[in-house]
Design a protein around this motif. Structure first.
Motif, PDB file in Angstrom:
ATOM      1  N   ILE A  47     -38.971 -11.703  12.252  1.00  0.00           N
ATOM      2  CA  ILE A  47     -38.094 -12.833  11.933  1.00  0.00           C
ATOM      3  C   ILE A  47     -37.257 -13.198  13.157  1.00  0.00           C
ATOM      4  N   SER A  48     -37.196 -14.489  13.460  1.00  0.00           N
ATOM      5  CA  SER A  48     -36.343 -14.943  14.560  1.00  0.00           C
ATOM      6  C   SER A  48     -35.593 -16.212  14.168  1.00  0.00           C
ATOM      7  N   ASN A  49     -34.287 -16.197  14.392  1.00  0.00           N
ATOM      8  CA  ASN A  49     -33.469 -17.405  14.313  1.00  0.00           C
ATOM      9  C   ASN A  49     -33.280 -17.886  15.752  1.00  0.00           C
ATOM     10  N   LEU A 269     -38.595 -15.861   2.876  1.00  0.00           N
ATOM     11  CA  LEU A 269     -38.572 -14.394   2.913  1.00  0.00           C
ATOM     12  C   LEU A 269     -39.281 -13.836   1.678  1.00  0.00           C
ATOM     13  N   THR A 285     -44.943 -13.513  10.377  1.00  0.00           N
ATOM     14  CA  THR A 285     -43.909 -14.014  11.285  1.00  0.00           C
ATOM     15  C   THR A 285     -43.143 -15.131  10.579  1.00  0.00           C
ATOM     16  N   ASP A 328     -23.778 -16.626   9.604  1.00  0.00           N
ATOM     17  CA  ASP A 328     -24.389 -15.361  10.009  1.00  0.00           C
ATOM     18  C   ASP A 328     -24.257 -14.300   8.916  1.00  0.00           C
ATOM     19  N   GLN A 331     -26.891 -14.819   6.373  1.00  0.00           N
ATOM     20  CA  GLN A 331     -28.194 -14.328   6.811  1.00  0.00           C
ATOM     21  C   GLN A 331     -28.287 -12.811   6.646  1.00  0.00           C
ATOM     22  N   LEU A 335     -30.929 -10.483   4.421  1.00  0.00           N
ATOM     23  CA  LEU A 335     -31.631  -9.283   4.899  1.00  0.00           C
ATOM     24  C   LEU A 335     -31.385  -8.110   3.954  1.00  0.00           C
ATOM     25  N   ILE A 358     -39.421  -4.292   9.819  1.00  0.00           N
ATOM     26  CA  ILE A 358     -38.807  -5.618   9.761  1.00  0.00           C
ATOM     27  C   ILE A 358     -37.993  -5.818  11.025  1.00  0.00           C
ATOM     28  N   PHE A 360     -35.613  -8.293  13.098  1.00  0.00           N
ATOM     29  CA  PHE A 360     -34.766  -9.486  13.062  1.00  0.00           C
ATOM     30  C   PHE A 360     -34.134  -9.642  14.429  1.00  0.00           C
ATOM     31  N   GLY A 361     -34.289 -10.830  15.023  1.00  0.00           N
ATOM     32  CA  GLY A 361     -33.730 -11.031  16.354  1.00  0.00           C
ATOM     33  C   GLY A 361     -33.768 -12.481  16.770  1.00  0.00           C
ATOM     34  N   SER A 362     -33.576 -12.705  18.058  1.00  0.00           N
ATOM     35  CA  SER A 362     -33.529 -14.069  18.576  1.00  0.00           C
ATOM     36  C   SER A 362     -33.832 -14.081  20.061  1.00  0.00           C
TER      37      SER A 362
END
Length: 429
Positions: A47-49, A269, A285, A328, A331, A335, A358, A360-362
């Protein structure tokens, strides 16, 4: 071979605006999966924001296992031993602000340089190595995504794979079996594409011997790509002949209003989790395209004052910062919900959370300053050695691809390198 489900598929769970299938039960497994020697599969959800989170609220102040949870991570306190937060990671030579969003899973250098071409993404690399073990090698999803220009998923030749942003279309793809005529039509389309590739290969072989060495090398690379497509078409044909899981439930309703950002995030999700639970795929993804998100609802009775992108360039405006903190936190709440649902689902003697990594990042370390260093990275689940803050140097980051190598190895892919990796992050194993 995927066997038909042998329980009443009317037993469903409802939530988050989507109809969800039952968790992974023994009676839902295929015949081959019931064999005592069959190893339970491992999975990953990436997952990416693309605008990241506020770093000061995300990262803990101290490293190690006794770190104090940051304001954002407090929402995940229940699963402290099931995740690792990592600071001091980035992609070397992947800078240029928002232009890096398509490189989060590829680490392709110089995205702003003339002639830039992306490289293969983590999910596609893993799918190539694992082979056709599920109906869909990977599923690439999106929230509010500009499908023509943004994606987490890229082929070996650096071609964008469009994200699916329709929950109902994804549901039909995974669960709705076409009638005999529809299946026959789909098989005909696959055979037709195959015949075109056969003709193309015959034509190119005829003049290969007249080419120079460099041109022969380029042509060989091209032919290799064509052969890979042939193999995928053959695999797709085989899966088309196999029955899908059966459900008498209607597909979920799509959420088309971009203002309903968190509802759409939650829905996708849920669809990603459903895909993993049903073993439709083992790699998902999900790009959360905050950059393309306009003014959105923070709460039922409150809209943001700006679009997500403008909020991210807050310039220390107290109003904008508070709205970002609120966004945030929501979000992180999503999660937490995901972790809880995967923890409640059993697969053999394990929680599904223990079989699923899992990430989660950016691509953005700090969207306010267009900084692509010190990326916010959280890895949960997968049965790894969690419960810690791995802190690397903020002035000399480790390659994020080192983490990718560890994830690939845990997934069952035999590799010592990926992208810009210089090693691994086996501190978690």
């Amino acid at each position: 071979m995927i066997g038909r489900y042998q329980i009443n598929r009317r037993q469903f769970l409802r939530g988050a605006g989507v109809t969800l299938a039952l968790p992974f039960l023994d009676s839902l497994r295929s015949v081959s999966a019931k064999q005592p020697d069959a190893e339970l599969p491992r999975r990953m959800l990436l997952i990416s924001n693309n605008l990241g989170v506020l770093p000061q609220q995300f990262f803990p102040e101290t490293p190690g296992r006794d770190y104090e949870l940051s304001p954002y991570l407090q929402a995940l306190a229940e699963f402290r031993d099931d995740f690792t937060v990592i600071s001091g990671l980035s992609h070397p030579d992947v800078d240029g602000g928002h232009s890096t969003e398509n490189c989060f899973l590829t680490a392709a250098r110089g995205p702003t340089k003339s002639g830039f071409r992306n490289t293969i993404s983590l999910d596609q690399f893993a799918a190539e190595r694992l082979g056709p073990v599920t109906r869909f090698p990977t599923l690439n999803l999106g929230v509010n995504i500009d499908k023509a220009n943004r994606s987490l998923s890229w082929t070996r030749d650096g071609v964008l794979l469009p994200a699916e942003d329709s929950a109902s279309a994804l549901f039909r793809k995974m669960f709705i079996q076409g009638d005999q005529a529809a299946v026959k039509h789909q098989l005909h389309k696959l055979d037709e594409r195959g015949s075109i590739l056969d003709t193309l290969l015959d034509d190119t072989r005829q003049f290969r011997s007249n080419l120079g060495r460099d041109d022969q090398s380029r042509l060989d690379q091209y032919l290799t790509s064509v052969r890979e497509i042939e193999e995928r078409l053959q695999t797709a044909r085989q899966w088309e002949l196999r029955p899908k899981p059966i459900t008498d439930q209607q597909p979920p309703d799509d959420i088309r209003d971009q203002k309903l950002f968190f509802e759409k995030f939650d829905l996708m999700l849920s669809m990603g989790r459903l895909a993993l639970e049903s073993d439709s795929t083992r790699i998902v993804t999900l790009m959360v395209d905050a950059f393309a998100t306009p003014v959105f609802k923070l709460h039922p009775d409150q809209n943001t004052t700006d679009g997500y992108h403008n909020l991210s360039h807050h310039g220390q405006s107290e109003s904008k910062v508070q709205q970002l903190i609120d966004a945030d936190h929501q979000q992180m709440t999503l999660l937490h919900k995901l972790f809880g649902q995967l923890a409640e689902t059993r697969e053999g003697e394990d929680r599904l959370l223990d079989r699923t990594m899992i990430l989660f990042g950016s691509n953005m370390g700090d969207a306010n300053t267009h900084d692509n260093n010190n990326l916010p990275i959280l890895l949960a689940g997968g049965g790894l050695k969690h419960g810690q803050h791995l802190a690397f140097r903020s002035d000399r980051n480790k390659p994020l691809c080192n983490l990718f190598v560890t994830m690939l190895q845990y997934l069952g892919v035999e590799t010592e390198s990926f992208g810009s990796s210089t090693g691994n992050l086996n501190e978690m194993t």
